[in-house]
Design a protein around this motif. Structure first.
Motif, short mmCIF file in Angstrom:
data_model
loop_
_atom_site.label_atom_id
_atom_site.label_comp_id
_atom_site.label_asym_id
_atom_site.label_seq_id
_atom_site.Cartn_x
_atom_site.Cartn_y
_atom_site.Cartn_z
N CYS A 116 1.13 -1.01 0.02
CA CYS A 116 -0.13 -0.56 -0.01
C CYS A 116 0.78 1.26 0.52
O CYS A 116 0.65 2.20 -0.35
CB CYS A 116 -1.46 0.07 1.23
N ILE A 117 1.73 1.18 0.76
CA ILE A 117 2.97 2.21 0.72
C ILE A 117 3.54 2.74 -0.75
O ILE A 117 4.04 3.94 -0.88
CB ILE A 117 3.98 2.26 2.17
N GLU A 118 4.14 1.18 -0.97
CA GLU A 118 5.19 1.40 -2.06
C GLU A 118 4.10 2.18 -3.47
O GLU A 118 4.79 2.31 -4.11
CB GLU A 118 5.82 0.14 -2.44
N LEU A 119 2.54 2.24 -3.49
CA LEU A 119 2.20 1.91 -4.79
C LEU A 119 1.51 3.09 -4.46
O LEU A 119 0.61 3.65 -5.40
CB LEU A 119 0.82 0.79 -4.15
N ASN A 120 1.51 4.41 -3.48
CA ASN A 120 0.84 5.56 -3.19
C ASN A 120 -0.18 5.31 -2.82
O ASN A 120 -1.82 6.54 -3.36
CB ASN A 120 1.45 6.25 -3.97
N LEU A 121 -0.86 4.41 -2.29
CA LEU A 121 -2.40 4.08 -1.78
C LEU A 121 -2.26 5.21 -0.94
O LEU A 121 -3.65 5.28 -0.66
CB LEU A 121 -2.64 2.78 -2.43
N ALA A 122 -1.62 4.46 0.03
CA ALA A 122 -2.12 5.18 1.59
C ALA A 122 -1.00 6.32 1.64
O ALA A 122 -0.03 6.67 1.27
CB ALA A 122 -1.35 3.73 2.72
N SER A 123 -2.08 6.98 1.85
CA SER A 123 -1.47 8.69 3.00
C SER A 123 -0.81 8.84 3.95
O SER A 123 -0.22 9.63 4.13
CB SER A 123 -2.76 9.71 2.62
N GLU A 124 -1.53 7.83 4.93
CA GLU A 124 -1.07 7.38 6.36
C GLU A 124 -1.58 5.89 6.77
O GLU A 124 -2.47 5.49 6.16
CB GLU A 124 -1.07 8.94 7.30
N VAL A 125 -0.63 5.96 7.40
CA VAL A 125 -0.39 4.71 7.66
C VAL A 125 0.23 4.10 9.29
O VAL A 125 1.44 5.21 9.51
CB VAL A 125 1.37 2.98 7.64
N THR A 126 -0.28 3.72 10.22
CA THR A 126 -0.43 4.56 11.98
C THR A 126 -0.47 2.86 13.04
O THR A 126 -1.35 1.76 12.22
CB THR A 126 -1.04 5.57 12.62
N CYS A 127 0.13 2.90 14.04
CA CYS A 127 -0.18 1.58 15.26
C CYS A 127 -0.45 2.56 16.22
O CYS A 127 -0.49 3.57 16.14
CB CYS A 127 0.59 1.31 14.97
N LEU A 128 -2.02 2.21 16.81
CA LEU A 128 -2.37 2.53 18.63
C LEU A 128 -1.72 1.34 19.15
O LEU A 128 -2.25 -0.27 19.10
CB LEU A 128 -3.24 2.41 18.26
N ALA A 129 -0.89 0.55 20.57
CA ALA A 129 -0.65 -0.52 21.14
C ALA A 129 -2.27 -0.20 22.01
O ALA A 129 -2.55 0.45 22.60
CB ALA A 129 0.34 -0.01 22.21
N THR A 130 -2.66 -1.67 21.89
CA THR A 130 -3.88 -1.60 22.85
C THR A 130 -3.84 -2.76 23.42
O THR A 130 -4.46 -3.25 24.74
CB THR A 130 -4.70 -2.74 22.50
#
Length: 579
Positions: free
Chosen positions: A502-516
């Protein structure tokens, strides 16, 4: 009446019936000078006026059959491909034609092409539509039309009840890269992770696999990168009984390699029942005229999968390849543990690959791929509206689900993967505070994972001031502001592949993670504690933000990755919309 018959009749009247040249020309409707040349033997009776033909009538007939047959199976032949085919025929026979002085030699031009179409009105020049590489452009009409034509083709050849005669061929690339070994450095520091330079070059080895709708398969065929074929063949390819190989400069399946596979590997190893349908993608190697003739001679019917639709129509992609890739990764890790001083090379690749192949090439995996893609039994309804539209559902025997909550006016979508983990707590020793979004970025130079992703703490300016002094490492008494903008963990293996794409193909504008949750020892179904990066983990959710335009493609990539994971049963995917 053909031209040759007309001249033969006119010459007979003159020679045998003593008719005058003028009367014979008038009777048969030909010019006297043209008829005179035939009577005197200056010109052969069957020859047309003008320069001699480039191809014989029989050769042109075969070309027409090739063009029409490929067209009915969804494989169009371009003008340049036709020219190259004619040149190959002339070059092979070292024929002296009017094209001998062309540049390149024996390559036809537009004049020959127009004459060819005039002589053969059963074929015509059509518009070539540029392939669309965005899967989201596919619609129900195109899929319906492909399935309708495919079912008619299978029915016409009486194969509706003969799954063992319906085959699918696919090529899968595996990269072999030198290991970096281990490096020494200070322990328990909050500095950047240690790296060691690696070789930039990668060796790609292609595995050509072929399976049928009854769940059967033939042994793998390896394509190794090498400019010249070595005198001594690589004996390790025999690790799987019946496997074989060839060599190309790039290690990819080019025309000659595919011909070698078809003639020397596929044809000798499949059952004798004919005809056989061989489903292929749009690779140009599959269009070759000589390849077509070889296939026809053995009653093998090449048929093209829907352009831009192989991601859901290719039986391989649904189950077999996912299992194969995961098994290959496990085989590589096992090899590294057992052989810490050795590398995977061309000479031992097949030996390492053997276990992955045996785990994946099962009747259940193969048959499931044909069923889920609707290829056999033929079922158009397997490709649902959800597959083509923005609401995508993973069809898998395990419990992954997609929950969609959509507002029509909102412009951005967030794909959330819940019940996942953060790897590597035992290495980084950083416990992120509750509610802090971590950034997901590519990790370069990882020798174990081409799609590795690192989790980074935000920059200090992007963190609420009230959180600056939160202790994130009790043992070292390190607070958040001391390690802002530094890495603190990794995305789980295989899941990282989907997000990476998703990042490589410029599909994602942001990728994040939230610890649960808090750091803990690795727990089922996640990898055992003794596996790399899994001694201690942190429960977490991952979020991929995309535009509505890219949602379908991004969800597909994420779900495909999850479908390959053994942890699939605990993961849940949600799609929500943002304004």
């Amino acid at each position: 009446m053909e031209r040759q018959q007309i001249f033969a009749g006119a010459v007979k009247d003159i020679v045998e019936n003593k008719m005058s040249l003028r009367k014979a020309a008038a009777k048969w409707g030909v010019k006297r000078s043209t008829l005179s040349d035939r009577v005197t033997g200056k010109v052969d009776i069957g020859r047309r006026n003008g320069p001699p033909p480039v191809l014989t009538a029989a050769e042109e007939k075969k070309l027409i059959h090739w063009i029409k047959s490929m067209g009915r199976r969804g494989i169009g032949i371009t003008k340049s491909e036709l020219f190259k085919t004619v040149k190959a025929i002339l070059d092979r026979d070292k024929r002296d034609t009017i094209l001998k002085n062309n540049s390149p030699r024996n390559l036809p031009g537009n004049g020959w092409y127009k004459a060819f179409l005039n002589r053969n009105p059963s074929v015509k020049l059509g518009d070539v539509k540029k392939p669309d590489h965005k899967h989201t452009k596919l619609n129900q009409k195109k899929v319906d039309e492909w399935f309708r034509n495919y079912e008619m083709f299978i029915s016409d050849h009486c194969l509706l009840d003969k799954p063992v005669q319906i085959w699918n061929c696919g090529a899968f690339g595996f990269y072999v890269q030198n290991k970096t070994g281990e490096v020494c450095g200070p322990s328990r520091t909050a500095t950047d992770p240690l790296h060691q330079p690696t070789t930039k070059g990668k060796t790609r080895i292609t595995v050509l696999a072929c399976v049928n709708a009854a769940g059967g398969s033939i042994p793998p065929f390896y394509v190794f990168p090498r400019k010249k074929t070595p005198r001594a063949r690589n004996q390790s390819v025999r690790e799987v009984d019946g496997a074989s190989c060839c060599f190309t400069e790039t290690g990819r399946v080019e025309t000659e390699a595919f011909q070698s596979w078809l003639a020397d590997h596929f044809i000798p190893q499949i059952p004798e029942a004919r005809p056989v349908v061989l489903l292929l993608n749009s690779n140009i190697a599959h269009k070759d005229f000589e390849l077509f003739k070889l296939a026809e001679e053995h009653s093998i019917l090449l048929y093209r999968l829907l352009p831009n639709g192989s991601h859901f129509l290719q039986p391989f992609d649904d189950s077999f390849y996912g299992s194969l890739k995961a098994a290959w990764s496990s085989a590589v890790r096992e090899f590294e543990v057992e052989n810490p001083s050795k590398e995977i090379t061309q000479s031992n690749f097949a030996k390492v690959f053997k276990s992955a192949w045996q785990q994946s090439a099962t009747t259940e995996n193969i048959f499931a791929g044909f069923v889920r893609s609707g290829i056999y039994p033929i079922d158009r309804h397997q490709i649902t509206r959800a597959t083509l539209c923005q609401s995508v559902t993973l069809k898998d025997s395990r419990a992954t689900r997609v929950i969609v909550d959509r507002s029509e006016k909102e412009q951005k979508a967030v794909i959330t993967v819940r019940n996942a983990i953060i790897k590597g707590y035992d290495v980084f020793q950083v416990k992120p505070p509750a509610g802090l979004k971590l950034l997901v970025k590519k990790e370069y130079g990882n020798p174990y994972d081409d799609h590795a992703l690192l989790l980074w703490l935000p920059k200090l300016v992007d963190i609420e001031e009230s959180k600056h002094n939160i202790v994130i490492d009790d043992m070292r008494e390190i607070v958040l502001k001391q390690v802002a903008d530094l890495p603190m963990g990794n995305v789980p293996f295989v899941l990282s592949e989907g997000i990476y794409r998703c990042i490589e193909l410029n599909l994602a504008s942001e990728v994040t993670c939230l610890a649960t949750g808090s750091p803990r020892d690795s727990f089922p179904p996640w990898p055992a504690e003794d596996e790399r990066g899994c001694k201690s983990v942190i429960p977490a959710d991952y979020s991929v933000t995309v535009s509505n335009q890219h949602l379908s493609a991004a969800v597909k990539l994420v779900l495909d990755a999850i479908g390959k994971m053994t942890e699939n049963s605990v993961l849940k995917v949600e799609v929500t919309w943002q304004s």
